[in-house]
Structure formats: structure tokens, C-alpha cells
Design a protein around this motif. Structure first.
Motif, PDB file in Angstrom:
ATOM      1  N   ALA A  69      41.481  40.083  53.314  1.00 12.71           N
ATOM      2  CA  ALA A  69      43.013  40.333  52.921  1.00 12.71           C
ATOM      3  C   ALA A  69      43.912  39.310  54.019  1.00 12.71           C
ATOM      4  O   ALA A  69      44.713  38.801  53.443  1.00 12.71           O
ATOM      5  N   LEU A  98      40.652  44.688  45.117  1.00  8.10           N
ATOM      6  CA  LEU A  98      41.858  44.243  45.938  1.00  8.10           C
ATOM      7  C   LEU A  98      42.739  43.176  45.208  1.00  8.10           C
ATOM      8  O   LEU A  98      43.910  43.391  45.142  1.00  8.10           O
ATOM      9  N   ARG A 101      44.766  45.282  42.183  1.00 10.78           N
ATOM     10  CA  ARG A 101      45.499  46.283  42.737  1.00 10.78           C
ATOM     11  C   ARG A 101      46.655  45.819  43.396  1.00 10.78           C
ATOM     12  O   ARG A 101      47.708  46.476  43.640  1.00 10.78           O
ATOM     13  N   SER A 102      46.678  44.518  43.961  1.00 17.70           N
ATOM     14  CA  SER A 102      47.890  43.641  44.656  1.00 17.70           C
ATOM     15  C   SER A 102      48.536  42.849  43.831  1.00 17.70           C
ATOM     16  O   SER A 102      49.317  42.142  44.159  1.00 17.70           O
ATOM     17  N   GLU A 105      48.203  39.555  45.053  1.00 13.01           N
ATOM     18  CA  GLU A 105      48.788  39.350  46.297  1.00 13.01           C
ATOM     19  C   GLU A 105      47.683  39.011  47.515  1.00 13.01           C
ATOM     20  O   GLU A 105      47.771  38.231  48.369  1.00 13.01           O
TER      21      GLU A 105
END
Length: 334
Positions: A69, A98, A101-102, A105
Motif C-alpha cells: 500500500a 485492498l 475497497r479503496s 487508491e
């Protein structure tokens, strides 16, 4: 190169090319990994790039997700695939989700390497083939190579991928090919067409199968160690089988599979893992959906037993050439 050397070369190339690549895991640093896949990498690239981690699989993968991330490209080793389950929640609940859900991003460009399958008489705690667990998880990619050339190219592609990749390495293939019957190399990989591995960078696209043997009578779908078992079976029985090495289990190359089965009209699936809910079930249903009107016989599976992994009967548990030959003859009779 054998597969150990090819994997080592892939990580060496990527550590050199990309300063964001890191290697860590259990005993991968100073010791170079229990199977020596990371030997010499710490001495060459330093302890900040290649380092050991505690025996805490959940923590290893959780740290990798955070690093990904942040913008790094961690490559972690879980010493045996049997011990990846403590990290399963991190893989399912964090790594695989990830990006979504982002809203794009953040990503989890992590590669989780792990030896899988039998061949060392490790029994229930060192010899399992858990690939089906990962192919069920949306957002994870699952890879299992069958030879050194593919292993290096696929691992480089996995490291460069912006989503998490489970990279399973069959232990029986680490040190060279075998004849499908014995746990020993038959010849140096240098004498094998798939064993000539370039020292420099190249990649093999994830999600693309390879036709290991062209044929007209029946299609054999397999991967990893079982590719060599299947080829030995075809050589023994003389049936003109087309043998497809899936290489990537998810995403699956259904186009190559469908094209073959539309030509042959028959299908045998071979994998080392236990039968019920194994990846062969998904393969069989995919074939059924895509090629039903082209099938001339039921789809057959040759797999491990539906039992806890037997230590003393390891070589009876493995699908061997004789079991594959039996399936090939059966499917040709229908």
C-alpha cells in the motif's frame, strides 16, 4: 538452470531492476531459504532489501500488505504452503480486497512464494497442495509453474503485477525433471528444451496456458509436478493426447482450454491435491459450460485421495502415470 536457480535469478533480476522490490520471510536472508531459493541475495543486495522475518505467517503477509500500500513490491516466502493458513485472513480480508475497497487508491502488489506438494516425505504438515483455497478468492492470482524457464518468467510477471499473487512452487521440481515415476532428475535441465533459462530479464504473461504436447485424441489439463506425470503416462500408453500446462490457475486461460477440447472432444484433469472441491472440479465445470456439445465422453479426474495427507503412503497418494493411463484408456472407450 534448475527451478531453484531460475527462481533465484528472477528475484536477483528484480532486486537489481526495481529499488522497490524487497525479499523477506522465514530464513530467506543469511541462510538463503530452506530450499536455497534466495541463496546469496542478501550478500549481494544487502540486509535492507533481503531479510529474515519471525515465524509468524500472519505478520509476514500483513507487513507485506502495508508495504504494498505504501508503494513497495514485497516478495515474501512462506517456508511451506502448509503453514500459509495463519496468513489466510490477511490474504482474503486485506490483500485481495485492498484495490476494490479503496476505489483503486491503494493496491497490494505483493508476491507470496511457497513450496507446495509432496516429494520430501513430509506428511500432513509439509506436503499439501492448497491451490484451490486461493483460486476461490476474488482479487488473488494463483500461479504454479512446471519448469525453470516458466518459473522465472512467471515470477517476474508476478512481482511486476499490481495485485497480490500466490506463487506455488512444486518441491519435486526444484532440482530438475523426473520421469513421473521416481523422485530423481533424469537429465540436466540444460538438455531439456524448457530448461535453458536466460540470465537476464524476461516475463511470461499471467493467465496464459502452454501446450506442452500437441495431440488430437484427448485433452489433458494439468499443472506443476503433474505435468511430468501426465507426459509420462501419454508416452506409456501411446494415446495421441494434447497436454496443456495451465501455469496460471487464476485467471484461467479458458480460451486455450476450449480450443483444445473442441478439437479432441475428450478431457482428463490431473492434479496432486485431494479430489473433492479440488481445482479440478472448477476446471471440469468450466469445460462443461464452454464445450458441452463438443464432448464425446465424460470428463475424468485423476487426483490425490480424499484423506488427510498420508505420510507413510506418500507415493501411493500421488497420482502416478498408471492412474493417468487408466483414465486415458477409460475416456477413449466412451
Amino acid at each position: 538452470m534448475n527451478m531453484v536457480q531460475a527462481l533465484n535469478s528472477a528475484m536477483d533480476v528484480m532486486l537489481t531492476r526495481d529499488p522497490d522490490v524487497l525479499i523477506f520471510g522465514e530464513d530467506v536472508g543469511y541462510f538463503g531459504g530452506v530450499f536455497r531459493c534466495t541463496a546469496g541475495l542478501q550478500a549481494k543486495h544487502g540486509r535492507r532489501r533481503v531479510f529474515d522475518a519471525p515465524i509468524a505467517e500472519g505478520g509476514i503477509v500483513a507487513a507485506a500488505v502495508g508495504m504494498g500500500a505504501y508503494g513497495l513490491r514485497p516478495v515474501v516466502e512462506i517456508q511451506f504452503a502448509d503453514y500459509i493458513l495463519p496468513a489466510f485472513d490477511q490474504l482474503v480480508s486485506e490483500a485481495s480486497r485492498l484495490r476494490y475497497r479503496s476505489g483503486g487508491e491503494f493496491t497490494a502488489p505483493i508476491t507470496v512464494r511457497s513450496p507446495c506438494g509432496g516429494g520430501i516425505h513430509g506428511g500432513q504438515t509439509h506436503s499439501q497442495s492448497p491451490e484451490a483455497l486461493f483460486t476461490h478468492i476474488s482479487g488473488l492470482k494463483t500461479v504454479m509453474p512446471s519448469n525453470p524457464y516458466d518459473a522465472k518468467g512467471l515470477l517476474i510477471a508476478a512481482i511486476e503485477d499490481n495485485d497480490p499473487v500466490i506463487f506455488l512452487e512444486p518441491k519435486r521440481l526444484y532440482n530438475g525433471p523426473f520421469d513421473g515415476y521416481h523422485d530423481r532428475p533424469l537429465q540436466p535441465w540444460a538438455a531439456h528444451p524448457a530448461g535453458e533459462v536466460p540470465d537476464d530479464y524476461y516475463r511470461i504473461e499471467l493467465g496464459k496456458a502452454a501446450i506442452a504436447r500437441a495431440g488430437e485424441a484427448v485433452t489433458v489439463l494439468t499443472y506443476g509436478t503433474m505435468l511430468h506425470v501426465s507426459l509420462a503416462a501419454v508416452a506409456e500408453c501411446g494415446i495421441d493426447a494434447e497436454v496443456i500446462d495451465l501455469r496460471t490457475l487464476f485467471p484461467l486461460d479458458i480460451e486455450t482450454i476450449s480450443a483444445s477440447i473442441r478439437k479432441t472432444g475428450r478431457c482428463v484433469i490431473v492434479h496432486e491435491a485431494s479430489r473433492t472441491s479440488g481445482f479440478g472440479a472448477e476446471l471440469g465445470q468450466s469445460v462443461q459450460e464452454q464445450c458441452f456439445f463438443h464432448l464425446e465422453a465424460p470428463i475424468l479426474r485423476v487426483t490425490g485421495w480424499d484423506t488427510p495427507y498420508p505420510h507413510a503412503q506418500e507415493w501411493q497418494y500421488f497420482p502416478g502415470p498408471k492412474r493417468v493411463v487408466h483414465a486415458l484408456k477409460r475416456v477413449m472407450e466412451d
